[in-house]
Design a protein around this motif. Structure first.
Motif, PDB file in Angstrom:
ATOM      1  N   GLU A   1      -0.207  -4.374  10.996  1.00 39.41           N
ATOM      2  CA  GLU A   1      -0.508  -2.967  10.801  1.00 39.41           C
ATOM      3  C   GLU A   1       0.340  -2.230  11.828  1.00 39.41           C
ATOM      4  O   GLU A   1       0.180  -2.444  13.034  1.00 39.41           O
ATOM      5  CB  GLU A   1      -1.987  -2.672  11.078  1.00 39.41           C
ATOM      6  CG  GLU A   1      -2.974  -3.291  10.095  1.00 39.41           C
ATOM      7  CD  GLU A   1      -3.085  -2.538   8.775  1.00 39.41           C
ATOM      8  OE1 GLU A   1      -2.318  -1.565   8.581  1.00 39.41           O
ATOM      9  OE2 GLU A   1      -3.921  -2.933   7.955  1.00 39.41           O
ATOM     10  N   HIS A  48       1.807  -3.605   6.711  1.00 35.50           N
ATOM     11  CA  HIS A  48       0.920  -2.456   6.482  1.00 35.50           C
ATOM     12  C   HIS A  48       1.094  -1.451   7.616  1.00 35.50           C
ATOM     13  O   HIS A  48       1.686  -1.777   8.639  1.00 35.50           O
ATOM     14  CB  HIS A  48      -0.535  -2.921   6.421  1.00 35.50           C
ATOM     15  CG  HIS A  48      -0.820  -3.752   5.212  1.00 35.50           C
ATOM     16  ND1 HIS A  48      -1.564  -3.307   4.154  1.00 35.50           N
ATOM     17  CD2 HIS A  48      -0.437  -5.020   4.901  1.00 35.50           C
ATOM     18  CE1 HIS A  48      -1.624  -4.263   3.234  1.00 35.50           C
ATOM     19  NE2 HIS A  48      -0.953  -5.305   3.657  1.00 35.50           N
ATOM     20  N   HIS A  85       0.849  -1.193   0.000  1.00 33.76           N
ATOM     21  CA  HIS A  85       0.000   0.000   0.000  1.00 33.76           C
ATOM     22  C   HIS A  85       0.882   1.239   0.000  1.00 33.76           C
ATOM     23  O   HIS A  85       1.619   1.497   0.952  1.00 33.76           O
ATOM     24  CB  HIS A  85      -0.941  -0.025   1.212  1.00 33.76           C
ATOM     25  CG  HIS A  85      -2.098  -0.956   0.996  1.00 33.76           C
ATOM     26  ND1 HIS A  85      -2.934  -1.349   2.001  1.00 33.76           N
ATOM     27  CD2 HIS A  85      -2.549  -1.547  -0.140  1.00 33.76           C
ATOM     28  CE1 HIS A  85      -3.858  -2.156   1.490  1.00 33.76           C
ATOM     29  NE2 HIS A  85      -3.643  -2.297   0.201  1.00 33.76           N
ATOM     30  N   GLU A 120       1.524   3.764   2.695  1.00 33.57           N
ATOM     31  CA  GLU A 120       2.119   3.198   3.914  1.00 33.57           C
ATOM     32  C   GLU A 120       3.604   3.019   3.615  1.00 33.57           C
ATOM     33  O   GLU A 120       4.026   2.071   2.978  1.00 33.57           O
ATOM     34  CB  GLU A 120       1.404   1.887   4.254  1.00 33.57           C
ATOM     35  CG  GLU A 120      -0.096   2.140   4.476  1.00 33.57           C
ATOM     36  CD  GLU A 120      -0.974   0.889   4.464  1.00 33.57           C
ATOM     37  OE1 GLU A 120      -0.431  -0.227   4.463  1.00 33.57           O
ATOM     38  OE2 GLU A 120      -2.201   1.041   4.443  1.00 33.57           O
TER      39      GLU A 120
HETATM   40 ZN    ZN Z   1      -2.402  -1.347   4.091  1.00 36.77          ZN
END
Ligand code: ZN
Length: 1009
Positions: free
Chosen positions: A357, A281, A173, A176
């Motif tokens: 995350e 992430h 992503h 990120e």
């Molecule tokens: Zn992500």
């Protein structure tokens, strides 16, 4: 048992489990005999905003006389403020490492859509790296236990001799941004650090690292960040394009495999026979191990895996908590239902999927960050939550990422034999599927009317690593206990004249009740193979209970690939299917395409195979007509919409047929049937500058099937007064914005937001560009678009853009009802064909399963203004008798009640005499009334797969509507026919509209009522 209790029980159980496999006691921290890089260490400490945002694993950097630190490329330490490296810089560093130490090897694993390289970096001791090939040979046997006859003793010997592969992937992503620098430094530490802790990792595990997964998006994000540094205090252009096609949905592609990054990571994972895929992430403070997640769990993964999630995840939480790092937790509200995430490649291929995350600042600035109450409050699964407010740096993020990974790697390395044995067991249990839970196989019948789409889906399964067999003779199996059979589209009751489905139907033997005979040529996906689990997960049906305690659904709830591809797929539990005479397919599944017969007119049956649209655009100089009625020729039956091709050379047709797998019949004379021309349409795809995520999947579909289009923005349409001079069809795919936002665009406060190629931002622009992303379609664009339709253009709209078309008056007679209870969360619903004569329905039978995400509920009216299609309330008033009896007025003879007008839910009510008299100017002329092509099925047939609640609100309503307007048309979709490369069975609805753009009225029956 309540949900809370169940959770507690799970947690307790796994604390016990973690204890059972306790790791050897090696103290984390530096080796006193190894010098540290003082300058680097000092900077780590300076850039870390609080000592407790660091750990004994990352609060120093060991020095090496020969191996360069990340500073060699970055000019500063990893995670330093203001430093965000391009992918090429990250690669340059990894290759410096490879040169400097035998403990690092760099591999190219493929390229991106825009041609950029993707890499994987292996880090381990020189001994391990020297024996990669022998180890891979052993892991291959553990991954495919058929090679050792499922012999557990043999497996134990292999496990004892093998070392595992732990694969880490960063920055899929693009907003990120922290992983690349964290992974640069991690590679250095793993290669250089002589502490007992890191050494034990290096000597027991191969750490494989793809530091940048979304390379195209990474480089654009670095451009944006550099622009921000050069324009302090200004508003920053939003990252409208992450990858070439989609944004966060690049992490939803592990089902359809449409993106190169997915295939490259999948091939690396399965090629290395890796045990773990750990994806990084950065959208939750401070470290959320979300693999453990919340229910419902995916129903097709091995319970051994879900236990592994807990074991590794809780060790991780426990270790970081002991380091005193706040905000480290597991569980949370991520459900693990969908297999579409990148990490799930491991879950469905007998490995272990993991995901962090962490907390990123979307760039490398150090910022004061405030978390929300939902984030900082203590809860049962987050006993040491993040702080309500803290100064946060990219270095903090890098500390958390590396500390989490190092503790994971250490734990994994210490227990490598356990996890290798589990890897073997999961592979073995996949092979034993027919004997245990079943099914025995899935069968794709050899007489499916859509062999092209069938081959396409089978190739996707092959890309997933699934073996496909093909029957060499007919075979009969028991189907009595097949629950999915009742949902098969081919058993739906027909309501109208359905097109024949094949030009040369193969007569199947009359089966005895409860059995089914499949013809020779049928494809068999056996479940006694190592990757049976992914095939089972993708081909089966999903059921998400409307009463599930999980109320926050994270993603789609259904993905049944056979239904979405408009194919017949049979789930067979009868193990006899495994004895069917069949050969393994070598190479890709392909349909044979050639020319049968002779003559200069060529006939191609319209069966809704997507290759037909490719064929039309490929034969751009040929004359191609569409038959408006079914016909017979060359001894075959042809469906309505079939192609009649002239003025093409036999060579060209032969080549196209072969390449595309299309059966062509050559005849001397064209059949006598009503036709219209299929001219190659000039297509434009219109996007907004607000969001390109969902329309990206439409570009994926168009590019895959080679439909040429101009890529334009709402701003181009605002400027271009004569759109019809340039385009025949404008496609306005879902834009993820409301109608007003599409017209208004972003607010005009502050500075312009450029999206352009410049020396400062070399990776922006290109896909499309603008000096300022803020202006939207505007009133001029709206007028230009309406003029385009009036002059004969076709505007295709979907979901929210259909709402835009309805709300801005493009489609008189169509209104949208508000949904109150409907919950159709990325599910699959059944549609029924209402108008088989419409070119949009060419090639389709009377029923089709489509992807649906609470699409608009259309109502129709024959009156342009007012009466917005709301259903007339026909319930009787309080009075005498029963609910269906007439009331009786006392003291006078009963009055005769005229018959009230009736219409089906998807139809407009017939006009009443009153309406004709008093709203004459509002009555839509018969020729301009909306024409319904598909509707949602009746409630009892509506549900196919996933989560559906309140379905009666949308059952029977129109789903695909062709609205004639002036000389043109607006096509409205309530369902999304092009979604995540999974819905190939409904692509042709869009392609049909394009192919027949100037004859959409073909077969139309006008009704003056
Ligand atoms: Zn992500």
């Amino acid at each position: 048992m309540t949900r809370q209790l169940l959770r507690c029980l799970i947690v307790c159980l796994f604390f016990v489990a973690t204890g059972a496999v306790a790791s050897a006691q090696i103290k984390p921290g530096r080796d006193a005999n190894q010098p540290v890089d003082e300058e680097y260490t000092q900077k780590i400490r300076a850039y870390t905003t609080e000592p407790f945002f660091n750990s004994p694993l990352t609060d120093y950097l060991p020095a090496s006389p020969d191996v360069p630190t990340p500073k060699a490329v970055l000019g500063d330490v990893a995670g330093a403020p203001g430093k965000l490296p391009y992918a090429e810089e990250v690669y340059r560093y990894m290759r410096l490492l490879e040169k400097a130490t035998p403990r690092v090897k760099v591999y190219t694993i493929g390229t991106t859509e825009e041609g950029r390289e993707m890499i994987a970096v292996a880090v381990a001791s020189e001994q391990l790296l020297a024996h990669l090939d022998e180890n891979r040979a052993r892991l291959t046997k553990l991954a495919d236990p058929r090679m050792i006859n499922l012999n557990d003793d043999e497996a134990d010997k292999l496990v004892a001799a093998s070392f595992p592969i732990y694969y880490i992937t960063g920055t899929i992503h693009s907003t990120e941004t922290g992983s690349p620098t964290a992974l640069m430094e991690l590679a250095y530490r793993l290669a250089v650090d002589d502490s007992a802790y890191v050494k034990s990792i290096r000597e027991s595990v191969v750490t494989l690292i793809t530091p940048v997964v979304e390379v195209d998006g990474r480089n654009r994000m670095v451009d944006i960040y550099n622009w921000h540094l050069a324009h302090p205090g200004e508003n920053v252009p939003p990252l409208i394009y992450w990858g070439h096609y989609v944004a966060h949905d690049n992490n939803r592609d592990a089902i359809g495999l449409s993106l190169k990054l997915t295939r490259n990571v999948l091939n690396t994972f399965t090629g290395w026979k890796a045990q773990v895929l750990h994806d990084l992430h950065e959208s939750v403070p401070y470290l959320y191990d979300n693999t453990i997640g919340d229910g419902p769990y995916n129903a097709w993964v091995d319970p051994i895996l879900t236990d592994e999630w807990q074991i590794i995840g809780w060790n991780n939480v426990s270790e970081l908590t002991k380091f005193g790092m706040p905000g480290v937790f597991a569980h949370g509200n991520f459900d693990t239902w969908s297999p579409g995430y990148l990490m799930f490649i491991a879950a469905t291929h007998n490995g272990i999927s993991r995901l962090y995350e962490t907390f990123g600042n979307a760039g490398a600035d150090t910022l004061e960050r405030t978390t929300s109450p939902g984030e900082y409050q203590r809860t049962w699964y987050r006993q040491n939550p993040p702080l309500p407010k803290a100064k946060w740096s990219q270095r903090n993020n890098n500390n958390y990422q590396q500390t989490g990974l190092l503790t994971s790697l250490h734990y994994f390395g210490n227990n490598s034999k356990l996890f290798l044995k589990n890897f073997y067991l999961k592979s073995k249990r996949s092979i034993l599927k027919p004997k245990n839970e079943g099914p025995a196989a899935y069968v794709f019948p050899g007489d499916d009317p859509r062999p092209g789409n069938q081959a396409e889906l089978l190739r996707t399964l092959q890309a997933q690593g699934v073996e496909i067999h093909r029957a060499t003779a007919p075979f009969t199996v028991n189907t009595k206990s097949e629950p999915a059979a009742g949902r098969s589209p081919n058993v739906m009751v027909s309501t109208g004249p359905a097109p024949t489905t094949s030009p040369s139907p193969i007569p199947s033997a009359t089966p005895s009740p409860g059995t089914r005979t499949f013809p020779a040529g049928s494809y068999i996906v056996r479940m006694d193979q190592p990757y049976s689990r992914i095939a089972d997960a993708l081909l089966d049906y999903q059921y998400w209970s409307p009463n599930d305690p999980q109320t926050e659904v994270y993603d789609d709830t259904a993905w049944t690939m056979g239904e979405l591809a408009n194919l017949q797929v049979s789930r067979i539990t009868d193990k006899k299917v495994l004895d069917a005479p069949a050969n393994r397919v070598n190479g890709d599944v392909r349909t044979a395409g050639n020319i049968i017969g002779s003559g200069s007119t060529y006939l191609v049956n319209h069966n809704a195979d997507n290759a037909l649209v490719t064929l039309r655009f490929r034969l751009k100089d040929a004359t191609v007509d569409a038959a408006e009625e079914p016909f017979e020729a060359a001894g075959q039956k042809f469906n309505r919409g079939s192609f009649i091709i002239r003025k093409a050379s036999a060579d060209e047709i032969q080549r196209a047929a072969g390449d595309l797998g299309i059966q062509v019949y050559a005849v001397a004379e064209a059949p006598a049937v009503q036709t219209h021309a299929l001219k190659p349409a000039r297509v434009a795809m219109m996007h907004t500058w607000i969001n390109t995520q969902d329309e990206g999947w439409w570009r994926v579909a168009f590019d895959q099937f080679q439909v040429p289009y101009a890529y334009i923005s709402t701003q181009d349409v605002a400027r271009e007064e004569n759109l019809k001079a340039k385009y025949d069809v404008i496609v306005f795919a879902p834009a993820a914005g409301d109608a007003a936002l599409i017209v208004k665009g972003l607010p005009m406060y502050g500075n312009p937001l450029p999206w352009k190629t410049t020396s400062l931002t070399p990776n922006l622009g290109k896909i499309d560009s603008t000096d300022d992303m803020r202006p939207g379609l505007g009133w001029s664009g709206l007028m230009n678009l309406q003029k385009f339709v009036q002059q004969g253009g076709v505007l295709i709209t979907v979901d929210d853009t259909a709402g835009f078309a309805v709300n801005y008056g493009f489609t008189p007679g169509v209104s949208i009802a508000r949904a109150n209870r409907l919950k159709a969360v990325g599910d699959i619903l059944r549609m029924r064909t209402v108008d088989v004569m419409s070119p949009i329905a060419y090639g389709y039978a009377d029923s089709l399963a489509m992807y649906c995400a609470n699409g608009p509920i259309f109502n129709l009216s024959n009156v342009a203004v007012g009466g917005g299609g709301r259903r007339r309330n026909t319930e009787r008033f309080t009075g005498r008798g029963g609910p269906t009896d007439p009331d009786i007025v006392q003291g006078r003879p009963p009055a005769e009640v005229p018959e009230s007008p009736k219409a089906e839910t998807w139809e407009a009510m017939p006009l009443t005499a009153e309406q004709r008299r008093y709203s004459g100017g509002m009555v839509i002329p018969a020729a301009e009334r909306p024409r319904v092509i598909l509707r949602y099925a009746d409630m009892k047939d509506l549900f196919v797969s996933g989560l559906l609640d309140g379905g009666d609100e949308i059952a029977e309503h129109a789903a695909v509507i062709d609205v004639p307007s002036g000389r043109g048309h607006v096509v409205l979709f309530s369902t999304n026919p092009m979604w995540r490369g999974q819905t190939k069975g409904s692509y042709m609805l869009v392609f049909n509209a394009i192919l027949n753009f100037d004859n959409l009225n073909a077969g139309r029956k006008l009704n003056g009522r």
